[in-house]
Design an enzyme around this catalytic site. Structure first.
Site, short mmCIF file in Angstrom:
data_model
loop_
_atom_site.label_atom_id
_atom_site.label_comp_id
_atom_site.label_asym_id
_atom_site.label_seq_id
_atom_site.Cartn_x
_atom_site.Cartn_y
_atom_site.Cartn_z
N ASP A 83 -23.72 14.23 -56.75
CA ASP A 83 -22.56 14.63 -57.56
C ASP A 83 -21.58 14.84 -56.96
O ASP A 83 -21.22 14.95 -55.69
CB ASP A 83 -23.30 15.83 -58.35
CG ASP A 83 -22.37 15.81 -59.61
OD1 ASP A 83 -21.99 15.00 -60.04
OD2 ASP A 83 -22.50 16.97 -60.37
N GLY A 84 -20.47 14.57 -57.83
CA GLY A 84 -18.99 14.88 -57.34
C GLY A 84 -18.26 13.60 -56.90
O GLY A 84 -17.06 13.75 -56.28
N ARG A 123 -14.91 13.84 -59.05
CA ARG A 123 -14.12 14.86 -58.62
C ARG A 123 -13.30 14.60 -57.28
O ARG A 123 -12.07 14.88 -57.12
CB ARG A 123 -14.93 16.36 -58.42
CG ARG A 123 -14.79 16.81 -59.77
CD ARG A 123 -15.93 18.01 -59.82
NE ARG A 123 -17.18 17.42 -60.16
CZ ARG A 123 -18.39 18.06 -60.03
NH1 ARG A 123 -18.47 19.31 -59.97
NH2 ARG A 123 -19.57 17.67 -60.21
N HIS A 128 -17.03 6.55 -56.32
CA HIS A 128 -18.47 5.91 -56.47
C HIS A 128 -18.47 4.82 -55.15
O HIS A 128 -19.60 4.90 -54.41
CB HIS A 128 -18.80 4.97 -57.53
CG HIS A 128 -18.72 6.11 -58.86
ND1 HIS A 128 -19.48 7.08 -58.98
CD2 HIS A 128 -18.40 5.88 -60.15
CE1 HIS A 128 -19.44 7.80 -59.95
NE2 HIS A 128 -18.69 7.08 -61.01
N SER A 168 -28.59 8.92 -64.21
CA SER A 168 -29.23 9.31 -65.15
C SER A 168 -29.32 8.53 -66.54
O SER A 168 -28.32 7.90 -66.73
CB SER A 168 -28.91 10.92 -65.31
OG SER A 168 -27.87 10.95 -66.24
N GLU A 174 -28.59 10.09 -69.19
CA GLU A 174 -27.43 10.49 -69.82
C GLU A 174 -26.12 9.89 -69.42
O GLU A 174 -25.22 9.90 -70.10
CB GLU A 174 -27.56 12.06 -69.78
CG GLU A 174 -28.71 12.83 -70.69
CD GLU A 174 -30.02 12.44 -70.05
OE1 GLU A 174 -30.11 12.66 -68.86
OE2 GLU A 174 -30.88 12.40 -70.74
N ASN A 175 -26.05 9.26 -68.30
CA ASN A 175 -24.84 8.70 -67.76
C ASN A 175 -24.61 7.63 -68.62
O ASN A 175 -23.15 7.19 -68.49
CB ASN A 175 -24.96 8.18 -66.52
CG ASN A 175 -25.19 9.47 -65.41
OD1 ASN A 175 -25.86 9.46 -64.39
ND2 ASN A 175 -24.41 10.46 -65.65
N TRP A 176 -25.26 7.13 -69.32
CA TRP A 176 -24.88 6.03 -70.41
C TRP A 176 -23.63 6.26 -71.37
O TRP A 176 -23.20 5.68 -72.02
CB TRP A 176 -25.98 5.32 -71.24
CG TRP A 176 -27.03 4.76 -70.45
CD1 TRP A 176 -28.31 5.35 -70.15
CD2 TRP A 176 -26.97 3.48 -69.55
NE1 TRP A 176 -28.92 4.36 -69.29
CE2 TRP A 176 -28.18 3.16 -68.89
CE3 TRP A 176 -25.96 2.84 -69.27
CZ2 TRP A 176 -28.28 2.23 -68.15
CZ3 TRP A 176 -26.25 1.59 -68.49
CH2 TRP A 176 -27.50 1.47 -68.02
#
Ligand code: IPE
Ligand code: IPE
Ligand code: MG
Length: 253
Positions: free
Chosen positions: A31-32, A35, A48, A76, A78-80
């Site tokens: 993650d991150g 950021r 990325h 994930s 949920e990343n969609w």
């Protein structure tokens, strides 16, 4: 020449951590990226791109250390919800990774597997993924499991569906369903549970990753963003793991 930043008790080869104290299976919530990019005043996609370099380093180091399995949370379910441009770029990176890493994967004897739902992944990306999986299937070194369009709840839902179909078809008696039956119907069937789960960028949450499998994993969270994660940080996590006492609900021995 010796590196003055490495103390004699923290050897680069992790020789200070006996093999039996090392995790067999490491899972990472990478993650991150966004950021990190925002801090450098770069667009999120640059984060990325830099994240792929961290993937390379980490995979190669895990293979060098002969870690049995490394599972990376790449996308994930949920990343969609993210903007289409970011998703397209992630798919592009994934496809490029599959092509560009193939020779290193073969050189380092790595076995690639994917967990997650295929639906939603572009056909060209799936085809490059399948090529790498097929090519590496006879290797015998570290297993690299990439979680792509993966969600722990989606995985359990798919598992329950396949168990229900077997019960309906008379192939499975409901009274015989035990924990092993459930494990065998998850995407991770046949894989060991993670011993160590690493999360970068500081959030203290699981974000729907390997919900069933992490029940007794040791968690290690770093404030470093994923593009900043290096071999020495993997070593630090493994050292922390080696110093933990796992009890699995029992008493200290
Ligand atoms: C992790 O970095 C990569 C993916 C989820 C694909 P993020 O993109 O979540 O970065 P942050 O959390 O927004 O910084
Ligand atoms: C988890 O990161 C997913 C991946 C690393 C692929 P997220 O950035 O999606 O998690 P949340 O939204 O902060 O929980
Ligand atoms: Mg994030």
């Amino acid at each position: 020449m010796s590196d003055p930043n490495i103390s004699s008790t923290q050897l680069p080869d992790l020789n200070d951590v006996p093999r039996e104290r090392r995790p067999a299976h490491i899972a990472i919530i990478m993650d991150g990226n966004g950021r990190w990019a925002q801090r450098q005043q770069l667009p999120r996609i640059e984060g990325h791109r830099r994240g792929v370099a961290s993937v390379r380093r980490t995979v190669e180091e895990a293979a060098r250390l002969k870690i049995q399995q490394l599972t990376l949370y790449c996308l994930s379910s949920e990343n969609w919800k993210r903007p289409q441009g970011e998703l397209d770029f992630l798919m592009h990176l994934l496809e490029q990774y599959m092509i560009e890493e193939r020779s290193i994967i073969m050189d380092q004897d790595i076995v690639v597997e994917i967990i997650g739902r295929r639906k939603g992944i572009p056909a060209s990306t799936l085809s490059e993924m399948d090529k790498t999986i097929q090519l590496s299937s006879q290797n015998s070194g570290t297993k690299l499991c990439l979680a792509i369009n993966y969600g722990g709840r989606a995985e359990m839902t798919d598992g329950v569906r396949s168990i229900a179909r077997k019960v309906r078809d008379g192939l499975l008696d409901p009274d015989e369903i035990d924990e092993a039956t459930i494990s065998e119907h998850l995407y991770t069937a046949g894989m060991p549970d993670p011993d160590l789960m690493i999360r970068t960028a500081g959030e203290m949450r699981i974000s729907n990753f390997l919900l069933w499998q992490v029940s007794y994993a040791e968690l290690w969270v770093t404030e470093l963003c994923w593009p900043e994660f290096h071999e020495k940080d993997l070593h630090e996590a493994i050292r922390a793991y080696a110093s933990r006492q796992r009890r699995f609900g029992g008493l200290a021995t």
